[in-house]
Design an enzyme around this catalytic site. Structure first.
Site, short mmCIF file in Angstrom:
data_model
loop_
_atom_site.label_atom_id
_atom_site.label_comp_id
_atom_site.label_asym_id
_atom_site.label_seq_id
_atom_site.Cartn_x
_atom_site.Cartn_y
_atom_site.Cartn_z
CE1 TYR A 14 0.95 -1.42 4.25
CE2 TYR A 14 1.09 0.97 4.35
CZ TYR A 14 1.39 -0.28 4.87
OH TYR A 14 2.15 -0.36 6.02
CD GLU A 87 8.53 -2.72 3.91
OE1 GLU A 87 8.02 -1.86 4.65
OE2 GLU A 87 8.82 -2.48 2.73
C1 SIN Z 1 4.02 -1.08 1.91
O1 SIN Z 1 4.40 -0.40 0.95
O2 SIN Z 1 3.12 -1.93 1.76
C2 SIN Z 1 4.62 -0.93 3.26
C3 SIN Z 1 5.17 0.40 3.57
C4 SIN Z 1 6.35 0.81 2.73
O3 SIN Z 1 7.29 0.02 2.59
O4 SIN Z 1 6.37 1.93 2.21
#
Ligand code: SIN
Length: 185
Positions: A14, A87
């Site tokens: 997301y 992450e």
């Molecule tokens: C995601 O993009 O789903 C998690 C947050 C990010 O890494 O920006």
């Protein structure tokens, strides 16, 4: 059992996982989850900031009935070593129901969320203060501003007019005074 013998998993992205796809996948689909909204409340010490001056990146907070669109990737389970590392600054895997939009089908999968209990969490602030903070932040993955602008572009393509992200985009694009405010945040 070896990783390669385990069934592939759906990953829901997301944030930067929508536009920075540095991992292999078997399929990708436009997708959504319900009950969550994006907020730039997570500190970034390793991508868009530093431990001394963390940037702000997106996480999800619970919000009844809100639909959050993103991209679902079907990935081999070995890919999670790379994703967990990417992450690692506060995000944890969460199991989630994902709606695949083209197929009108629900699957269960994983997303990465950073909640208020992680040490890098920054939490809520006024939107102008968040924008000023982002305008002044940089890290090994690039400027914090670019994170917002690239996410906004990607969300426009998905048709997810997320008010929080688009307000930040417009503040960052239009306002030179943010640069001077940075000194005070
Ligand atoms: C995601 O993009 O789903 C998690 C947050 C990010 O890494 O920006």
């Amino acid at each position: 059992m070896k990783n390669s013998e385990v069934k592939p998993t759906w990953l829901f992205g997301y944030g930067s996982l929508i536009y920075k796809v540095d991992f292999p996948y078997l399929r990708s689909e436009q997708a959504s989850i319900t009950g969550w909204q994006r907020r730039f409340w997570q500190g970034s010490q390793d991508h868009r900031g530093t431990p001394e001056q963390p940037g702000r990146v997106v996480t999800l907070v619970p919000a009844a009935k809100v639909v959050c669109k993103g991209i679902a990737y079907l990935v081999e389970n070995s890919v999670f070593d790379h994703l967990d590392h990417r992450e690692k600054n506060g995000y944890q895997r969460l199991e989630i129901d994902i709606a695949l939009l083209n197929e009108q089908q629900k699957v269960s999968g994983i997303l990465y969320v950073a909640d208020e209990h992680n040490p890098a969490y920054l939490g809520a602030a006024r939107i102008r203060d968040i924008a000023a903070h982002i305008a002044g932040s940089h890290g090994p993955s690039g400027s914090n501003r670019d994170y917002v602008l690239q996410l906004a572009e990607a969300l426009r393509d998905l048709g997810d007019m997320d008010p929080h992200v688009f307000k930040l985009e417009s503040l960052l694009r239009s306002n030179n005074t943010l640069q001077t405010e940075t000194a005070r945040v």
